[in-house]
Scaffold this active site. Structure first.
Site, short mmCIF file in Angstrom:
data_model
loop_
_atom_site.label_atom_id
_atom_site.label_comp_id
_atom_site.label_asym_id
_atom_site.label_seq_id
_atom_site.Cartn_x
_atom_site.Cartn_y
_atom_site.Cartn_z
N SER B 47 0.76 -1.10 0.08
CA SER B 47 -0.02 -0.10 0.12
C SER B 47 0.90 1.17 -0.03
O SER B 47 1.72 1.22 0.66
CB SER B 47 -1.08 -0.13 1.13
OG SER B 47 -1.79 1.01 1.15
N GLU B 48 0.63 2.24 -1.05
CA GLU B 48 1.62 3.26 -1.27
C GLU B 48 1.74 4.22 -0.02
O GLU B 48 2.80 5.05 0.02
CB GLU B 48 1.48 4.08 -2.55
CG GLU B 48 0.17 4.80 -2.63
CD GLU B 48 -0.76 3.99 -3.37
OE1 GLU B 48 -0.78 2.50 -3.17
OE2 GLU B 48 -1.69 4.47 -4.10
N ASN B 49 0.87 3.98 0.87
CA ASN B 49 1.14 5.24 1.89
C ASN B 49 1.92 4.47 2.99
O ASN B 49 2.16 4.97 4.20
CB ASN B 49 -0.25 5.34 2.71
CG ASN B 49 -1.04 4.19 3.06
OD1 ASN B 49 -1.26 3.23 2.47
ND2 ASN B 49 -1.64 4.18 4.36
#
Lengths: 217, 226
Positions: B47-49
């Site tokens: 997840s890019e966060n």
């Protein structure tokens, strides 16, 4: 011994003034320094340029800054579901510089790392390439992306020690960790403050050299 | 013919993910792929966060606002999960470490151009991009998952995208509720179609030119390709 803990929220944001550039950490609610956001509002400052991933949605997030007309310009990646910002954007009261999320954080990293920018393949052939120099490296086109710096960076940490070492809670690390490197004054609100030595040196995410003020919040 | 349900489409995508691959699921419909994955596949979700090894949604009351995915929904972690900052997270993408990104799309062109961040309609609303452009350029393979046509029946698979581009020439595979397409140098090749669908019917719903793979396969109503 160095001790960057400040007594209250007003001291945490002292010196912030009209027209400054402020980085605000957080992705959604994770890592969002809500107490510092409120403290800035209470200074009555105006005309800020804000660098953040989002533009707030409601309540005590960045939307409170737009409701109070604190912001002239925002540099961000995802100002969606941001009512107060959207209303001012439609009226032309606030300027938006839209930056892809990974490019945003890397521009901040470049600012903090003393780099003059970086070459990025993201956005080549799209609207995000407008006005940017294209440089080919190893046969692939890249955009020249310029660094971002700020007067203040505001982040939320989980643990801090009195020297200013930080770690973050779960996905709250997001843009916070990099923002601490790129501002003249970095302020962290932290859930816990401990003595130097109480944090495992292997687990410190942000070394204290990047942190100027800590507020327990 | 009955188009695939969203669950069946998610299952078709999940079944095609390489075992033990690192995968990013875009926000929206692609997040449904997570529920369709079999644990035995060993796929690790990014997840890019700032999270690797994303787990399922937490039980009600167990949500933690500091533990969210890129769509800002509460998630959990699986054993071996790690947290990291956004710079490292996007290094994972641009550096080619993510094997597959599954993204939604408004339009895909026959050259694999992707338009998925902005419809281009100027209604005065502020644009928002998030990590869409970074993902589309960075992941080793870009797979698109979408309804074959718009709600009005207009083709989404087009000769040239008319909406603002996310990235040029990046899409490798297109999974729709009607078919599975591979983007090749020779154009769009249909690998599989749902039951009772003829290529000419599919072509009528598609602006770009389609050719059938030599061994054209069938997708059943559960999204299983046979």
């Amino acid at each position: 011994m160095r001790n960057v803990v400040v007594p209250d929220a007003a001291a945490a944001v002292a010196g912030i003034s009209d027209g400054m550039t402020v980085m605000v950490g957080g992705f959604g609610g994770a890592g969002l320094p809500r107490v510092l956001l409120k403290a800035v509002l209470e200074t009555g400052v105006r005309g800020l340029t804000v660098i953040s991933n989002n533009a707030g949605t409601s309540g005590d997030d960045l939307s409170s800054w737009f409701e109070a007309h604190v912001v002239d310009k925002i540099i961000c990646s995802y100002p969606r579901s941001a009512e107060a910002f959207t209303e001012q954007y439609r009226r032309g009261d606030v300027e938006l510089e839209l930056v892809p999320q990974g490019t945003l954080v890397e521009r901040i990293r470049a600012g903090g790392a003393g780099l003059g920018g970086f070459l990025c393949p993201v956005g080549v052939g799209t609207d995000f390439a407008k006005g940017k120099e294209v440089i080919e490296v190893e046969g692939r086109k890249h955009l020249l992306e310029l660094p971002l710096k700020a007067d203040f960076a505001l982040v939320r940490a989980r643990d801090a020690d009195t020297l200013g070492n930080l770690n973050f809670n779960k996905t709250a690390r997001n843009h916070c960790a990099v923002m601490t490197t790129a501002a003249r004054v970095t302020v962290a609100e932290a859930a816990r403050i401990v003595k130097p030595g109480a944090m495992d040196p292997e687990a410190i995410v942000t070394p204290c050299i990047f942190v100027n003020r800590i507020l327990k919040a | 013919m009955t188009p695939l349900s969203r669950n069946a489409l998610a299952r078709m995508v999940a079944n095609h993910l390489p075992s033990e691959s690192f995968v990013n699921l875009g926000i929206g419909a692609p997040t449904m792929v997570a529920n369709a994955l079999d644990a035995s596949q060993g796929v690790i979700l990014h997840s890019e966060n700032g999270l690797l090894n994303v787990g399922p949604a937490p039980a009600e009351g167990e949500e933690n606002h500091d533990l969210i995915n890129a769509g800002k929904q509460p998630v959990t972690t699986l054993p071996g999960a790690s947290f990291f900052d956004s710079s490292l997270s996007f290094s994972m993408m641009r550096g080619g470490h993510i094997d597959v990104a599954v993204l939604g799309a408004f339009q895909v062109s026959e050259d694999g151009d992707l338009a998925n961040w902005n419809t281009g309609r100027d209604d005065g609303a502020p644009p928002a991009v998030g990590g869409a452009v970074d993902l589309a350029v960075g992941a080793s393979q870009i797979w698109v998952m979408m309804e074959h046509t718009t709600r009005d029946g207009a083709p989404r698979i087009v000769s040239r995208c008319t909406m603002p581009l996310t990235a040029v020439g990046v899409v490798r595979r297109i999974f729709t509720n009607l078919c599975l397409i591979t983007v090749t140098d020779a154009g769009l090749v249909v690998d599989a179609m749902i039951d009772d669908l003829e290529l000419k019917d599919l072509q009528a719903l598609t602006e770009a030119t389609l050719t059938a793979a030599p061994a054209l396969r069938t997708i059943n109503s559960d999204g299983i390709v046979t």
